[in-house]
Design a protein around this motif. Structure first.
Motif, short mmCIF file in Angstrom:
data_model
loop_
_atom_site.label_atom_id
_atom_site.label_comp_id
_atom_site.label_asym_id
_atom_site.label_seq_id
_atom_site.Cartn_x
_atom_site.Cartn_y
_atom_site.Cartn_z
N SER A 31 2.18 13.87 -12.01
CA SER A 31 1.08 14.39 -11.20
C SER A 31 1.31 14.07 -9.72
N ASN A 91 -1.43 14.83 -7.73
CA ASN A 91 -2.83 14.95 -7.33
C ASN A 91 -3.33 13.59 -6.86
N ALA A 150 -6.30 12.45 -6.22
CA ALA A 150 -7.49 11.98 -6.93
C ALA A 150 -7.13 11.25 -8.22
N TYR A 151 -6.05 11.69 -8.83
CA TYR A 151 -5.55 11.09 -10.08
C TYR A 151 -5.31 9.60 -9.89
N TRP A 157 0.38 7.87 -4.82
CA TRP A 157 0.47 9.32 -4.59
C TRP A 157 1.76 9.68 -3.85
N SER A 208 4.65 9.55 -6.11
CA SER A 208 4.69 10.71 -7.01
C SER A 208 5.28 11.94 -6.30
#
Length: 646
Positions: A53, A55, A57-58, A82, A85
């Motif tokens: 991911s 994202n 927010a994840y 993030w 990722s």
């Protein structure tokens, strides 16, 4: 003429910035050959959440996804996670790209620091020298050479950028307001930078600019309670750890006083450096070294307080002390304990404070020299310049050597073991060698250090280590011999471990009667899902009939393992007969759909895929095992061998 002079000065600053960046490339280029090391496996390589991911927010909602371990929810670094990722999306499993980013970030941070120093010190040459010290200091090597520490590099980049934007408010009116999002990114990239707003206050306060920035500072400070609220909400506690070092808060204070002295020594000398400070002694009593350490901490606090009162006369000293102290507060273990006693990377955002003190000393020395007669002034200036170059060369030499310690896990843990041969260093060096397939060297290591494992519990562990290496070398007779020497009824954890490994060796050698006897005994005395499974596997291999193993299967509490066990038995039998197509036909869909809490099915599938030349599928089987057990040496070995082949 004035415009020309101003332009020349501007170009001089750009030249210094380019020199800093070129120095970063020249010193840190060996990083391109370095591999993933240490916690890179838990954070990047074997972390399915980082890989699946992009994202943001994840990661804000799931802080546990930063580190692939169920017991490691200490950090709230949603922006750092993030960014990792995103990097994985582009770089996948190629460490050279991560290290390229590390080099670029560190060079950029040093360049930004040059411009910050230029605003504070108002002397380009001194600012250049300070930025170079920050760039080449060996204490920085941990943060720069370790891919997983991009969180620290990015956080520092965002933090330094926010500070520079504030300091250049008048000349960067169109973009200076970006200081706020930059500061927020820094705070949420790495926990330690939660104090960035306090550092900004200290910088502006020592330069008498607080009143001009009241609104900006208020907005900055709001990021601190925001971080605390979100961390407490999603982790459940603001505190990262609930056990004090040294047995209590008093012991923690004494221990951290010794740590403070250690940090000072590392900053000045630049060595000895290690990835593991677990052997650093905790203390709850005052001996002579601890008394000295407490006195040094007390002196530091007194000097800091005095410098605050006299900040207008000695602003650089005040700022240097504050810049060092503020970033170290979140990692001081006092009054809030962490799960780490000390780490070199903690000094990355704090080192500029020590550099500012050095710049004050050099500036004062030059001021004193400027009052000397002309010839004395020339010789003294040359002498100081030579000492500055020697210092940069000394730190650069140490850093260049230290970077080679980070080239892979083997080199990293060899260097740590040379400083302290404790359990953690020894075991990690052992795993690193196994992951490279250096089995003979591992056996030599075990034989050399056998004297460390004479107590019964340790001797059992050591025998199991020997047996596992022999099994990987297909020397099953030797594995059996080592285990039988230590075998006894499995009434304890260590004796149960011996029996379990011996049962698996019997199974591999085809001694099925002995295997069934041992696994039955284990299932009665030391029951677990894994033991019930192997007990059933031994019975099935002996009889080739599911009905003989139903009773064992019913005892397996893991519903997934219980449901797929009959298929795993057939896959094992096909593997023993060399029917690789059957192994793949059975195991591919199982591994794709179910997380099996055993290593063996993944290794069987990887072996079968590799035997038929299916390199990518074999790699994926090893990778799935790494997701479940990031420390698996067999999975790491397969990962390293196959990574470049598809």
């Amino acid at each position: 003429m004035t415009k020309f002079f101003f332009a020349a000065k501007q170009h001089e600053s750009i030249l210094y910035a380019c020199l800093i960046f070129l120095a970063a490339v020249f010193l840190y280029y060996p990083l391109f050959a370095n591999d993933f090391v240490y916690d890179d496996f838990f954070i990047i390589v074997a972390n399915p959440w980082i890989q699946n991911s992009v994202n943001p927010a994840y990661f804000f909602l799931n802080p546990q996804f930063f580190f692939n371990s169920p017991d490691a929810i200490f950090n709230y670094r949603p922006v750092g996670s993030w960014i990792l990722s995103i990097e994985f999306y582009f770089f996948s499993f190629q460490p050279a790209f991560y290290h390229t980013v590390s080099l670029l970030l560190h060079g950029t941070n040093a360049t930004i620091l040059f411009f910050i120093f230029k605003k504070i010190v108002a002397k380009r040459v001194l600012s250049f020298f300070g930025a170079m010290i920050f760039l080449v200091h060996p204490i920085q090597s941990e943060a720069v050479a370790w891919a997983a520490e991009h969180t620290a590099l990015w956080a520092t980049f965002f933090g330094f950028t926010a500070i520079l934007l504030l300091l250049k408010k008048d000349s960067l009116r169109r973009i200076y307001y970006l200081y706020l999002p930059m500061a927020a990114l820094a705070v949420f990239s790495k926990d330690q930078l939660v104090v960035l707003p306090l550092l900004a206050v200290a910088i502006l306060w020592t330069s008498d600019n607080v009143k001009r920035y009241t609104k900006e500072l208020i907005l900055l400070i709001t990021t601190i309670p925001l971080y605390i609220i979100l961390r407490t909400l999603f982790i459940g506690s603001f505190v990262a750890y609930d056990e004090y070092w040294g047995g209590g808060i008093y012991g923690t204070f004494l221990t951290m006083s010794n740590v403070f002295v250690k940090y000072m020594g590392l900053i000045v000398k630049g060595y000895p450096l290690t990835v593991n400070y677990d052997t650093f002694p905790e203390t709850s009593q005052i001996d002579l070294p601890t008394f000295f350490a407490v006195s040094l901490v007390g002196s530091f606090v007194i000097v800091l307080i005095c410098s605050i009162f006299f900040r207008k006369k000695i602003p650089l000293i005040t700022l240097g002390l504050l810049w060092f102290a503020i970033p170290m507060l979140p990692v001081a273990n006092f009054p809030f304990p962490l799960n780490s006693l000390m780490n070199e990377r903690f000094l990355y955002p704090a080192l500029p404070g020590a550099v500012i003190i050095l710049l004050w000393l050099v500036s004062s020395l030059y001021s004193f020299i400027s009052k000397m007669p002309r010839m004395c002034r020339l010789f003294s200036t040359a002498g100081v310049s030579i000492m500055a170059c020697v210092l940069l060369g000394y730190y650069s030499f140490l850093t260049a050597n230290r970077l080679y310690d980070w080239r892979d896990d083997e080199a990293l843990w060899r260097s740590a073991s040379r400083l302290a041969l404790d359990d953690r260093n020894w075991l990690n060096l052992n795993r690193a060698l196994l992951a490279k397939g250096k089995y003979e060297e591992v056996l030599s290591l075990y034989e050399r250090d056998a004297y460390l494992f004479k107590e019964e519990v340790y001797a059992d562990h050591h025998a199991v280590r020997f047996a596992k290496v022999y099994a990987r070398m297909d020397r099953l007779f030797d594995a059996e011999r080592v285990l039988k020497e230590r075998y006894r009824p499995p009434t304890s954890n260590s004796s149960g471990m011996i029996a379990f490994e011996l049962g698996k060796i019997y199974l591999e050698r085809g001694n099925l009667v002995e295997a069934v006897v041992i696994f039955d005994e284990l299932a009665k005395l030391r029951p677990s899902n894994e033991k019930f499974f192997f007990s059933a596997l031994a019975r099935y291999t002996r009889s080739k009939d599911d009905t003989y193993v139903l009773r064992d299967l019913e005892k397996i509490e893991d519903s997934v393992l219980r449901s797929v066990a009959p298929l795993l038995f057939r896959a094992y039998s096909a593997r023993k007969e060399g029917k690789w197509d059957d192994v793949i036909f059975i195991l591919r869909p199982i591994v794709a759909q179910f997380p099996i809490q055993l290593e063996e099915p993944y290794l069987w599938l990887a072996e079968a895929e590799r035997s038929l030349g299916n390199t990518e599928e074999s790699f994926n089987a090893f990778l799935k095992l790494l997701y479940l057990r990031p420390a698996s040496v067999d999975a790491r070995k397969g990962f390293f061998e196959l990574r470049e082949k598809f």
